[in-house]
Design a protein around this motif. Sequence first.
Motif, PDB file in Angstrom:
ATOM      1  N   ALA A  34     -11.834  22.503  13.517  1.00 19.90           N
ATOM      2  CA  ALA A  34     -12.574  21.460  14.224  1.00 19.90           C
ATOM      3  C   ALA A  34     -14.069  21.772  14.234  1.00 19.90           C
ATOM      4  N   LEU A  35     -14.422  23.027  14.511  1.00 23.65           N
ATOM      5  CA  LEU A  35     -15.834  23.394  14.536  1.00 23.65           C
ATOM      6  C   LEU A  35     -16.461  23.324  13.150  1.00 23.65           C
ATOM      7  N   ALA A  36     -15.706  23.680  12.128  1.00 25.10           N
ATOM      8  CA  ALA A  36     -16.242  23.609  10.765  1.00 25.10           C
ATOM      9  C   ALA A  36     -16.652  22.183  10.415  1.00 25.10           C
ATOM     10  N   SER A  37     -15.935  21.197  10.956  1.00 26.12           N
ATOM     11  CA  SER A  37     -16.278  19.799  10.669  1.00 26.12           C
ATOM     12  C   SER A  37     -17.617  19.397  11.275  1.00 26.12           C
ATOM     13  N   LEU A  38     -18.120  20.170  12.254  1.00 28.88           N
ATOM     14  CA  LEU A  38     -19.414  19.880  12.869  1.00 28.88           C
ATOM     15  C   LEU A  38     -20.566  20.457  12.057  1.00 28.88           C
ATOM     16  N   LYS A  39     -20.226  21.233  11.044  1.00 23.34           N
ATOM     17  CA  LYS A  39     -21.199  21.820  10.116  1.00 23.34           C
ATOM     18  C   LYS A  39     -22.237  22.715  10.791  1.00 23.34           C
ATOM     19  N   PRO A  40     -21.786  23.664  11.620  1.00 25.90           N
ATOM     20  CA  PRO A  40     -22.751  24.612  12.188  1.00 25.90           C
ATOM     21  C   PRO A  40     -23.240  25.547  11.084  1.00 25.90           C
ATOM     22  N   ASP A  41     -24.231  26.344  11.388  1.00 19.81           N
ATOM     23  CA  ASP A  41     -24.783  27.257  10.401  1.00 19.81           C
ATOM     24  C   ASP A  41     -23.851  28.435  10.119  1.00 19.81           C
ATOM     25  N   HIS A  42     -23.150  28.910  11.132  1.00 17.57           N
ATOM     26  CA  HIS A  42     -22.212  30.032  11.012  1.00 17.57           C
ATOM     27  C   HIS A  42     -21.113  29.852  12.059  1.00 17.57           C
ATOM     28  N   LEU A  43     -19.987  30.491  11.798  1.00 20.00           N
ATOM     29  CA  LEU A  43     -18.942  30.633  12.811  1.00 20.00           C
ATOM     30  C   LEU A  43     -18.677  32.123  12.952  1.00 20.00           C
ATOM     31  N   THR A  44     -18.660  32.619  14.154  1.00 21.83           N
ATOM     32  CA  THR A  44     -18.339  34.017  14.397  1.00 21.83           C
ATOM     33  C   THR A  44     -16.907  34.068  14.917  1.00 21.83           C
ATOM     34  N   LEU A  45     -16.047  34.767  14.184  1.00 29.01           N
ATOM     35  CA  LEU A  45     -14.621  34.761  14.490  1.00 29.01           C
ATOM     36  C   LEU A  45     -14.137  36.161  14.853  1.00 29.01           C
ATOM     37  N   SER A  46     -13.211  36.210  15.775  1.00 29.39           N
ATOM     38  CA  SER A  46     -12.600  37.483  16.159  1.00 29.39           C
ATOM     39  C   SER A  46     -11.550  37.877  15.124  1.00 29.39           C
ATOM     40  N   GLY A  47     -11.156  39.131  15.189  1.00 28.01           N
ATOM     41  CA  GLY A  47     -10.100  39.606  14.306  1.00 28.01           C
ATOM     42  C   GLY A  47      -8.798  38.847  14.505  1.00 28.01           C
ATOM     43  N   ALA A  48      -8.492  38.508  15.751  1.00 27.51           N
ATOM     44  CA  ALA A  48      -7.241  37.778  16.032  1.00 27.51           C
ATOM     45  C   ALA A  48      -7.246  36.401  15.371  1.00 27.51           C
ATOM     46  N   VAL A  49      -8.387  35.728  15.398  1.00 30.53           N
ATOM     47  CA  VAL A  49      -8.480  34.406  14.766  1.00 30.53           C
ATOM     48  C   VAL A  49      -8.398  34.553  13.249  1.00 30.53           C
ATOM     49  N   LEU A  50      -9.046  35.594  12.708  1.00 30.11           N
ATOM     50  CA  LEU A  50      -8.945  35.836  11.267  1.00 30.11           C
ATOM     51  C   LEU A  50      -7.500  36.105  10.871  1.00 30.11           C
ATOM     52  N   ASP A  51      -6.785  36.873  11.698  1.00 28.39           N
ATOM     53  CA  ASP A  51      -5.368  37.135  11.425  1.00 28.39           C
ATOM     54  C   ASP A  51      -4.572  35.834  11.443  1.00 28.39           C
ATOM     55  N   GLU A  52      -4.878  34.970  12.409  1.00 29.13           N
ATOM     56  CA  GLU A  52      -4.174  33.689  12.492  1.00 29.13           C
ATOM     57  C   GLU A  52      -4.457  32.846  11.253  1.00 29.13           C
ATOM     58  N   LEU A  53      -5.713  32.826  10.822  1.00 33.50           N
ATOM     59  CA  LEU A  53      -6.063  32.067   9.618  1.00 33.50           C
ATOM     60  C   LEU A  53      -5.386  32.650   8.381  1.00 33.50           C
ATOM     61  N   ALA A  54      -5.231  33.963   8.349  1.00 35.93           N
ATOM     62  CA  ALA A  54      -4.616  34.625   7.205  1.00 35.93           C
ATOM     63  C   ALA A  54      -3.102  34.448   7.171  1.00 35.93           C
ATOM     64  N   SER A  55      -2.512  34.121   8.308  1.00 39.14           N
ATOM     65  CA  SER A  55      -1.069  33.985   8.407  1.00 39.14           C
ATOM     66  C   SER A  55      -0.585  32.767   7.627  1.00 39.14           C
ATOM     67  N   LYS A  56       0.417  32.966   6.794  1.00 38.99           N
ATOM     68  CA  LYS A  56       0.991  31.844   6.046  1.00 38.99           C
ATOM     69  C   LYS A  56       1.557  30.794   6.992  1.00 38.99           C
ATOM     70  N   ASP A  57       2.188  31.245   8.097  1.00 37.29           N
ATOM     71  CA  ASP A  57       2.750  30.308   9.061  1.00 37.29           C
ATOM     72  C   ASP A  57       1.663  29.461   9.692  1.00 37.29           C
ATOM     73  N   SER A  58       0.549  30.092  10.035  1.00 33.48           N
ATOM     74  CA  SER A  58      -0.568  29.387  10.661  1.00 33.48           C
ATOM     75  C   SER A  58      -1.131  28.349   9.712  1.00 33.48           C
TER      76      SER A  58
END
Length: 144
Positions: A34-58
């Motif tokens: 959702a935030l990426a659609s707002l086109k900010p300059d950067h997104l700072t993500l935690s390790g937990a969110v990166l893990d969620e994004l990396a998860s095939k299920d997610s």
Amino acid sequence: MAPVIGAIVQLYKEIGARTLVMPASIVTAKEVLALASLKPDHLTLSGAVLDELASKDSLASLDEDPKPHHSEVPLESDPVGAKPTGDTKEPNVKDINYLENGAAALREAFAADAEASRKMADALKIFGEMEEKTKELLRAALKA
């Protein structure tokens, strides 16, 4: 607050501001999209969110293909085509002074968005706690 954030990002880009919009306190992969659609300059993500994004299920649940990611990702365009949900009419931030009248417009915007209010309260609490820890460290260093 997504409409406000989107309008601010657009305004900064229109006027060539050097200010960067860098959302933080992101707790789910859906928020990243959702935030990426707002086109900010950067997104700072935690390790937990990166893990969620990396998860095939997610990723399967988000109907997105795996994409490389880093803890801070520059966003030049809408990489995933995600759109914010709900009322996405962007306010005219050129005409709204969020700080005049004791920040009445800002309080009204937060009152209309329970999630933004919760996140702001969380962020203020964390920043306050970190400020106190920093003061304690400085006091201890000055005594030493």
